[in-house]
Enzyme design. Structure first.
Site, mmCIF file in Angstrom:
data_model
loop_
_atom_site.group_PDB
_atom_site.id
_atom_site.type_symbol
_atom_site.label_atom_id
_atom_site.label_comp_id
_atom_site.label_asym_id
_atom_site.label_seq_id
_atom_site.Cartn_x
_atom_site.Cartn_y
_atom_site.Cartn_z
ATOM 1 N N GLY A 1 0.813 -1.218 0.000
ATOM 2 C CA GLY A 1 0.000 0.000 0.000
ATOM 3 C C GLY A 1 0.844 1.264 0.000
ATOM 4 N N CYS A 2 1.923 1.231 0.738
ATOM 5 C CA CYS A 2 2.742 2.435 0.912
ATOM 6 C C CYS A 2 3.560 2.783 -0.323
ATOM 7 C CB CYS A 2 3.655 2.268 2.127
ATOM 8 S SG CYS A 2 2.715 1.947 3.642
#
Length: 158
Positions: A45-46
């Site tokens: 996600g990051c």
């Protein structure tokens, strides 16, 4: 700590950053700041979130906006993350979670039935006057950087 609200002064912070030195809200007075909290460098996600903000860096710059990503990772880890993905934004190390706590991004989370403390992905748009102009809690990555850019553009037009 009570929840932050739009219209309040943004909590002060001074954090070690990639490339050495520190980044602080005081040093950025007069600039619009996007402060986004994310759990961990180089994760599913990051990474897309950092790449999305990087791809819009020139557009943020046109609005006089500085984008800062904050996670509990170390400066050394941030520098590897930046190099690996050719990121062009400031990454700040909040290893003791002082900024995350001040902004309410350090929360109890649970996964697979166990509770733990961690970063809740959240973003704060801080006006050039140091006032919170917009808050995005529980961020979903897809389309988020574009949404933040639209808010920064609207703020710079006022």
């Amino acid at each position: 700590m009570s929840e932050l609200a739009i219209g309040q002064p943004a909590p002060a912070f001074a954090l070690p950053r990639d490339g050495g030195g520190t980044v602080s809200l005081a040093d950025l007075k007069g600039k619009t700041v996007v402060l986004y909290f994310y759990p961990k460098d180089d994760t599913s996600g990051c990474t897309p979130e950092a790449i999305d903000f990087t791809s819009l860096a020139a557009e943020f710059e046109k609005t006089g906006t500085v984008v800062i990503g904050v996670s509990p990772d170390t400066v050394a880890k941030h520098e590897k993350f930046i190099a690996k993905h050719s990121l062009s934004l400031i990454l700040a190390a909040d290893t003791d979670q002082v900024a995350a706590n001040a902004y309410g991004a350090w929360k109890e989370k649970s996964m697979y039935g166990r509770s733990y403390m961690g970063i809740e992905r959240s973003t704060f748009l801080i006006g050039a006057d140091g006032i919170l102009r917009q808050i995005w809690p529980k961020v979903k990555v897809k389309g988020h950087a574009e949404e933040v850019l639209a808010a920064a553009r609207a703020l710079s037009a006022t």
